[in-house]
Design an enzyme around this catalytic site. Structure first.
Site, short mmCIF file in Angstrom:
data_model
loop_
_atom_site.label_atom_id
_atom_site.label_comp_id
_atom_site.label_asym_id
_atom_site.label_seq_id
_atom_site.Cartn_x
_atom_site.Cartn_y
_atom_site.Cartn_z
N THR A 110 44.16 36.12 31.58
CA THR A 110 44.63 37.34 32.22
C THR A 110 46.15 37.30 32.21
OG1 THR A 110 44.89 38.44 34.38
CG2 THR A 110 44.28 36.14 34.42
N CYS A 156 47.53 43.77 29.64
CA CYS A 156 46.39 43.48 30.52
C CYS A 156 45.22 43.23 29.59
CB CYS A 156 46.10 44.64 31.47
SG CYS A 156 44.62 44.37 32.45
N GLU A 203 42.25 43.79 29.63
CA GLU A 203 41.20 44.81 29.49
C GLU A 203 41.63 46.01 28.66
OE1 GLU A 203 39.93 42.20 32.44
OE2 GLU A 203 41.74 43.41 32.60
N MET A 247 38.70 37.34 35.26
CA MET A 247 39.71 38.24 35.84
C MET A 247 40.12 39.33 34.85
SD MET A 247 41.93 35.17 37.59
CE MET A 247 41.79 34.13 36.12
#
Length: 230
Positions: free
Chosen positions: A83, A197, A199, A10
């Site tokens: 995540t 987050c 990412e 995720m």
């Protein structure tokens, strides 16, 4: 050494960073050919992302509950949800198993507290920035004031995460946009910025901001390595 369970996927782009970080951390600590004992259950993010957009959080919880139970059955001693956003359903997931969850907001809060941060900016998905499950935990447990970008900026941050970073796309334009947003938050009194987050660390780094960045992947992984070796 304890076995780390990871609910990943995720997105899988950041799950790669988790797996790499866990192994690198154990090798740094123990040397030689040592590596982490890791079990990963990687979900299909397309299903999760659709449920997020539809507000079907109970259904996302069911997916993560099944993943957590599979990790416990496979022999994990504790587990991570890799995540930030899906910690919205962390209570339900943690309650479904007997092994402990290492909560990403708690590990981040501990690091912020250790560094004397009392006011911090939070970047993440719209769910993480706008809802209370993450921000309130930092305030309630660690006494940290959390600020977020304005509405237009929050949409930009969110869209870059889902439309670019989760797809493995890194754009210099987006990096510049994030820089501007982070500097504005610093001007508004933020002593640091949480990359909330998993990412975002793929896009920006410390040289992109005048105040300290707190990458939740790095913090979460380092805490997991310490727990695995305890």
């Amino acid at each position: 050494m304890k076995t780390v369970g990871v609910i990943g996927g995720m997105s899988w782009e950041s799950t790669v960073s988790y797996y790499q970080g866990l192994n690198q951390g154990v090798k740094r600590a123990l040397g030689g050919h040592n590596s982490a004992k890791v079990i990963i259950n990687s979900v299909n993010f397309a299903e999760i992302e659709q449920m997020q957009r539809d507000g079907e959080w109970d259904k996302t919880a069911e997916i993560l509950i099944n993943a957590a139970q599979s990790l416990e059955n496979a022999g994990a001693d504790f587990f991570l949800i890799a995540t930030n956003t899906m910690h919205k359903v962390a209570k339900q997931v943690e309650a479904s198993v007997s092994i402990p969850l290492l909560h990403i907001a708690d590990t981040t809060g501990e690091e912020l507290h250790k560094q004397g941060i009392t006011k911090v900016a939070l970047l993440g998905t719209a769910f993480t920035m706008e809802q209370e499950f993450y921000k309130q935990r930092l305030t309630d447990k660690f006494g940290i004031e959390v600020i977020v970008p304005n509405g237009v900026q929050r949409k930009l941050v969110h869209d870059v995460i889902y439309d670019e970073l989760c797809m493995g796309i890194i754009q210099s334009r987006s990096k510049d946009d994030y820089r501007v947003i982070m500097e504005e938050l610093a001007m508004n009194g933020a002593q640091g910025v949480i990359l909330g987050c998993t990412e975002i660390g793929l896009l920006v780094e410390q040289t992109d901001c005048s105040v300290p960045l707190f990458d939740t992947v790095t913090i979460h992984v380092e805490a997991a390595v310490r727990e695995a070796l305890r």
